[in-house]
Design a protein around this motif. Sequence first.
Motif, PDB file in Angstrom:
ATOM      1  N   PRO A   1      19.815 -33.987  16.353  1.00  0.00           N
ATOM      2  CA  PRO A   1      19.669 -33.371  17.676  1.00  0.00           C
ATOM      3  C   PRO A   1      20.088 -31.905  17.774  1.00  0.00           C
ATOM      4  O   PRO A   1      19.813 -31.264  18.791  1.00  0.00           O
ATOM      5  N   PHE A   2      20.743 -31.361  16.740  1.00  0.00           N
ATOM      6  CA  PHE A   2      21.342 -30.035  16.886  1.00  0.00           C
ATOM      7  C   PHE A   2      20.531 -28.901  16.269  1.00  0.00           C
ATOM      8  O   PHE A   2      20.899 -27.739  16.375  1.00  0.00           O
ATOM      9  N   PHE A   3      19.427 -29.255  15.619  1.00  0.00           N
ATOM     10  CA  PHE A   3      18.520 -28.229  15.077  1.00  0.00           C
ATOM     11  C   PHE A   3      17.191 -28.919  14.864  1.00  0.00           C
ATOM     12  O   PHE A   3      17.123 -29.973  14.213  1.00  0.00           O
ATOM     13  N   PHE A   4      16.115 -28.359  15.413  1.00  0.00           N
ATOM     14  CA  PHE A   4      14.837 -29.065  15.418  1.00  0.00           C
ATOM     15  C   PHE A   4      14.116 -28.923  14.089  1.00  0.00           C
ATOM     16  O   PHE A   4      13.957 -27.820  13.566  1.00  0.00           O
ATOM     17  N   ASN A   5      13.660 -30.054  13.552  1.00  0.00           N
ATOM     18  CA  ASN A   5      12.889 -30.054  12.319  1.00  0.00           C
ATOM     19  C   ASN A   5      11.408 -30.100  12.676  1.00  0.00           C
ATOM     20  O   ASN A   5      10.934 -31.051  13.295  1.00  0.00           O
TER      21      ASN A   5
ATOM     22  N   VAL B   1      12.701 -28.791   6.722  1.00  0.00           N
ATOM     23  CA  VAL B   1      11.913 -27.596   6.473  1.00  0.00           C
ATOM     24  C   VAL B   1      12.813 -26.430   6.046  1.00  0.00           C
ATOM     25  O   VAL B   1      14.040 -26.474   6.201  1.00  0.00           O
ATOM     26  N   ARG B   2      12.186 -25.408   5.495  1.00  0.00           N
ATOM     27  CA  ARG B   2      12.883 -24.206   5.043  1.00  0.00           C
ATOM     28  C   ARG B   2      13.652 -23.585   6.212  1.00  0.00           C
ATOM     29  O   ARG B   2      13.125 -23.431   7.304  1.00  0.00           O
TER      30      ARG B   2
ATOM     31  N   SER C   1      22.893 -33.991   7.190  1.00  0.00           N
ATOM     32  CA  SER C   1      23.313 -35.395   7.139  1.00  0.00           C
ATOM     33  C   SER C   1      23.008 -36.107   8.450  1.00  0.00           C
ATOM     34  O   SER C   1      22.941 -37.332   8.509  1.00  0.00           O
ATOM     35  N   GLY C   2      22.797 -35.342   9.518  1.00  0.00           N
ATOM     36  CA  GLY C   2      22.446 -35.925  10.800  1.00  0.00           C
ATOM     37  C   GLY C   2      23.598 -36.671  11.446  1.00  0.00           C
ATOM     38  O   GLY C   2      24.745 -36.616  10.991  1.00  0.00           O
TER      39      GLY C   2
ATOM     40  N   ALA D   1       4.347 -40.463  14.418  1.00  0.00           N
ATOM     41  CA  ALA D   1       5.489 -39.551  14.304  1.00  0.00           C
ATOM     42  C   ALA D   1       6.669 -40.047  15.126  1.00  0.00           C
ATOM     43  O   ALA D   1       6.510 -40.716  16.144  1.00  0.00           O
ATOM     44  N   VAL D   2       7.849 -39.686  14.652  1.00  0.00           N
ATOM     45  CA  VAL D   2       9.105 -39.888  15.377  1.00  0.00           C
ATOM     46  C   VAL D   2       9.837 -38.561  15.368  1.00  0.00           C
ATOM     47  O   VAL D   2       9.828 -37.847  14.365  1.00  0.00           O
ATOM     48  N   LEU D   3      10.442 -38.198  16.483  1.00  0.00           N
ATOM     49  CA  LEU D   3      11.244 -36.985  16.498  1.00  0.00           C
ATOM     50  C   LEU D   3      12.530 -37.232  17.274  1.00  0.00           C
ATOM     51  O   LEU D   3      12.606 -38.132  18.109  1.00  0.00           O
TER      52      LEU D   3
END
Length: 349
Positions: free
Chosen positions: A131-135, A148-149, A157-158, A193-195
């Motif tokens: 939740p703290f940085f969007f992939n 992603v880069r 680690s999430g 997809a899951v986000l």
Amino acid sequence: MSQIIIKDDEVDIVIGALQSDLTSFMEEWRTVFSRFHLIIVQDPDLKGELQIPEGFNHNIYKKSDIDKVVGSSSTPISFSGYSCRYFGYLMSRKKYIISIDDDCTPAKDSNGNFIDAISQHIINLTTPATPFFFNTLYDPFVEGADFVRGYPFSLRSGVECGLSCGLWLNLADYDAPTQALKPELRNSRYVDAVLTVPSRTMMPVSGINIGFNTELVGPALVPAFRLGKEGKLRWETVEDIWTGMCVKVVCDHLRLGVKTGLPYVWRKERGDAVESLKKEWEGVKLMEDVVPFFQSLRLSEAAVTAEDCVAEIAASVKERLGASNTMFARAAETMVEWTKLWKRVKAQS
């Protein structure tokens, strides 16, 4: 997608029954539901006996059971209509709860294969959330994907996932005004997809097709906010929308994740959007006050459990919203009563 071993004794499937004959519904889900324990809660306003085919491990709760557990008739908590599913959450003793409504059937993916919604919810709940940085490639823990880069290694680690929000094909979760203006609008797009929903981002939640970790967020799913003319069907209620924002604030504060996307179910027709609009319109207007409130809400460091968080949210609702509308004051009272009931019932188990 990697295989997750699901322990049957860790999962309850909760079904809110608004119709007496569940035969076709249960048969549609037999290959999935027969693997797990089911909690079926009959709408307390529904008369007659439920019709359920043989071959399922289940418990049924009726109005008499609700009255016995809840006790005082003066309690502000209502389990009428689809709110009966919350009684199932209360009675569960399992780590994971999956909630599927009785007007849903298994959906098919783009290849025509049936979707095992229960397994997908468990996968969502047992793999980390981010939740703290969007992939930008969605869920990095799905087989064939990664971070992603530029994604910080310190965040890869999430965190634990507290809530999994599934979607549905056919009748999507539009509000009554949208469905009334576009009566033929249907969702036919399957997105594989899951986000993770970003931290500090609010979202509506529907109990139609969700899974959650009871130990982490169980008491945060509160049957609290009811409209003055609230009905039973999805267009006539805003209760689970309020619940969704409550549980999202709790997850953000406790550094837990919320996922959305897969799994899909197929949603059948039920209700009249035009008639329901008369009951829901009040809630549509109130959301303009509710959303900014939840967006600005911050909890204290002393709130370390979901129960603590709900208590602080209730206090803020009473202080900041209660004076302007009695429905908010009632919601705050109901949230307090719900946490008391949750603690009492779980302690007895």
